[in-house]
Design an enzyme around this catalytic site. Structure first.
Site, PDB file in Angstrom:
ATOM      1  N   LYS A  22       0.829  -1.210   0.000  1.00  0.00           N
ATOM      2  CA  LYS A  22       0.000   0.000   0.000  1.00  0.00           C
ATOM      3  C   LYS A  22       0.863   1.259   0.000  1.00  0.00           C
ATOM      4  CE  LYS A  22      -1.760   1.732   3.879  1.00  0.00           C
ATOM      5  NZ  LYS A  22      -1.705   3.213   4.032  1.00  0.00           N
ATOM      6  N   ASN A  23       1.782   1.348   0.951  1.00  0.00           N
ATOM      7  CA  ASN A  23       2.545   2.583   1.104  1.00  0.00           C
ATOM      8  C   ASN A  23       3.477   2.832  -0.075  1.00  0.00           C
ATOM      9  OD1 ASN A  23       1.304   3.182   3.534  1.00  0.00           O
ATOM     10  ND2 ASN A  23       2.865   2.152   4.754  1.00  0.00           N
ATOM     11  N   CYS A 116      -6.047   8.845   9.061  1.00  0.00           N
ATOM     12  CA  CYS A 116      -6.379   8.090  10.258  1.00  0.00           C
ATOM     13  C   CYS A 116      -6.783   9.012  11.390  1.00  0.00           C
ATOM     14  CB  CYS A 116      -5.197   7.231  10.695  1.00  0.00           C
ATOM     15  SG  CYS A 116      -4.926   5.797   9.639  1.00  0.00           S
ATOM     16  N   ARG A 121       0.319  14.190  12.575  1.00  0.00           N
ATOM     17  CA  ARG A 121       1.448  13.876  11.690  1.00  0.00           C
ATOM     18  C   ARG A 121       1.655  15.101  10.805  1.00  0.00           C
ATOM     19  NH1 ARG A 121       0.179   7.944   9.403  1.00  0.00           N
ATOM     20  NH2 ARG A 121      -1.973   8.452   9.885  1.00  0.00           N
ATOM     21  N   ASP A 305       3.852   0.323  12.165  1.00  0.00           N
ATOM     22  CA  ASP A 305       2.624  -0.228  11.583  1.00  0.00           C
ATOM     23  C   ASP A 305       2.365  -1.676  12.007  1.00  0.00           C
ATOM     24  OD1 ASP A 305       1.894   2.070  10.320  1.00  0.00           O
ATOM     25  OD2 ASP A 305       2.442   1.445   8.308  1.00  0.00           O
ATOM     26  N   ARG A 397      -8.767  -0.119   3.730  1.00  0.00           N
ATOM     27  CA  ARG A 397      -7.808   0.883   3.273  1.00  0.00           C
ATOM     28  C   ARG A 397      -6.434   0.269   3.039  1.00  0.00           C
ATOM     29  NH1 ARG A 397      -6.453   4.506   7.164  1.00  0.00           N
ATOM     30  NH2 ARG A 397      -5.215   5.506   5.530  1.00  0.00           N
TER      31      ARG A 397
END
Length: 421
Positions: A22-23, A116, A121, A305, A397
């Protein structure tokens, strides 16, 4: 909103392939803006965050086709440098379009990002670096408004190692005039994947994989294709799913080097692990979970994570363990929900004290963010009785049809679609 119903206590066994990361995808997608023409991203996961980024690229004029995990992105048709709130509010990674739009077109208007529910952040690292490179930046009505004649190379030293800021400034610098040096750059595999993509496009980057990146700006780039790396967080989550149920699993299509810190902790906890090229095998059939402390860190350390998933795993360990998050101090919203399942966990500042219990018991719990949801999923798989997990759109997600993968391992998990609970 959908929910999962899990009948726990089933030993999971089987063999699976790991989806694309994903990232990594969320960085590669906006990087295509830098080169007019058609770029191809292979092994792209089908995730809500990816679909959100696709919608954003289409909004600015890109033509995007997505089939069988292959993304084709035509960016020669981009006419709009505005990323509106309606798209950016759904995902913090949307701010990745800022650097590419600004360096290619000399202007960008990007909504302040959402995402989120936990933590601040801030994007000040992104903005201060772009200002130093010659961007004029204003914050107007919730938007970042930027313009420049052309960004110029500068020495950028981040106070903290930030994946998002590293990726954004890396993309901005490849078309800047002169040389940019990024110090304290993130070394995560997703950044390495991005840098290799940019090099294939014609960028000049030295120090890939290290915390110092040196970029000599070029005048233009060409579209190319690349394979997205495997998702190390999905892989880690699936490994714990097998371990927490005293099962066994073989994961294919994943480089074990991406998960070195996770694998070491799993072995310390008592799991038997074998690795080979692009394969990980875990056997927890005789596992009595040992209490193992974890402190998250930047790559190659234990990833933040995976913190929530490890907390769920340690809730069934023999003894007490400490789980400390040094990246995001307030990332413990999963703890009250794990306690509802019978876990014994207390939190002080950025550290969870986990006292292992003999068993967890099914209950109704609610997801608060992506990785918190994964911890509840793991706990539910191990718990006696039935667990209902609400708001599983968080899981969608970042995990591609996770319930199907778990069913392939033998889990009794059902998605109930489209109702209010």
């Amino acid at each position: 909103m959908d929910k999962f119903i899990i009948k726990g206590g089933i030993t999971l066994k089987g063999e699976l392939g790991v989806s694309g990361a994903k990232n990594a995808s969320l960085a590669l997608l906006p990087a295509t803006i830098l080169a007019p023409g058609r770029s191809t991203l292979k092994n792209t996961p089908e995730l809500n965050d990816v679909f959100t980024m696709i919608k954003l690229l289409r909004h600015i004029g890109a033509v995007v086709e997505f089939k069988d995990h292959v993304l084709s992105i035509e960016t020669g048709s981009i006419t709009n440098q505005i990323a509106p709130y309606e798209h950016v509010k759904k995902m913090r990674a949307s701010v990745y379009v800022l650097g590419p739009l600004l360096t290619r077109y000399g202007r960008a208007k990007v909504s302040l990002p959402g995402g989120c529910a936990w933590g601040p952040r801030p994007i000040n690292l992104h903005l201060e670096a772009l200002k130093k490179m010659g961007a004029n930046i204003d914050l107007v009505d919730g938007y970042i408004v930027c313009d420049t004649n052309r960004l110029r190379g500068e020495n950028i030293k981040f106070d903290i190692s930030s994946v998002g800021a590293t990726g954004n400034i890396l993309m901005a610098s490849v078309l800047a005039k002169g040389t940019t040096k990024i110090q304290n750059a993130a070394t995560e595999p997703e950044i390495t994947n991005l840098a290799k993509f940019l090099v294939k496009m014609g960028a000049k980057i030295e120090g890939i994989g290290t915390n110092i990146l040196t970029i000599d700006g070029v005048d233009d780039l060409i579209p190319v294709e690349i394979d997205t790396i495997a998702d190390r967080i999905e892989a880690g989550t699936l490994l714990i799913a097998a371990a927490i149920t005293n099962g066994s699993i073989i994961l294919n299509d994943v480089d074990p080097g991406l998960l070195s810190a996770i694998l070491l902790k799993l072995m310390s906890a008592g799991c038997k692990i074998k690795t080979s090229e692009n394969k990980i095998e875990l056997d927890a059939s005789e596992l009595e979970i040992k209490n193992i402390n974890v402190s998250t860190s930047i790559f190659p350390g234990f990833p933040t994570d995976m913190q929530a998933q490890w907390t769920a795993f340690m809730s069934l360990a023999n003894g007490k363990s400490l789980v400390r998050d040094t990246i995001y101090f307030d990332r413990f919203k999963h703890v009250p929900e794990l306690v509802r399942l019978g876990a014994n966990i207390s939190v002080n500042d950025n550290t969870a004290l986990v006292k292992g219990v003999k068993e967890l018991k099914g209950a109704k719990v609610m997801s608060t963010d992506l990785r918190a949801s994964a911890s509840l999923l793991l706990a539910g798989l191990a718990a006696r009785g039935t667990t209902e997990i609400l708001r599983v759109y968080h899981l969608d997600r970042g995990y591609q049809r996770i319930e199907e993968k778990l069913r392939n391992l033998g889990a009794d998990i059902e998605r109930v679609v489209g109702k209010e609970f």
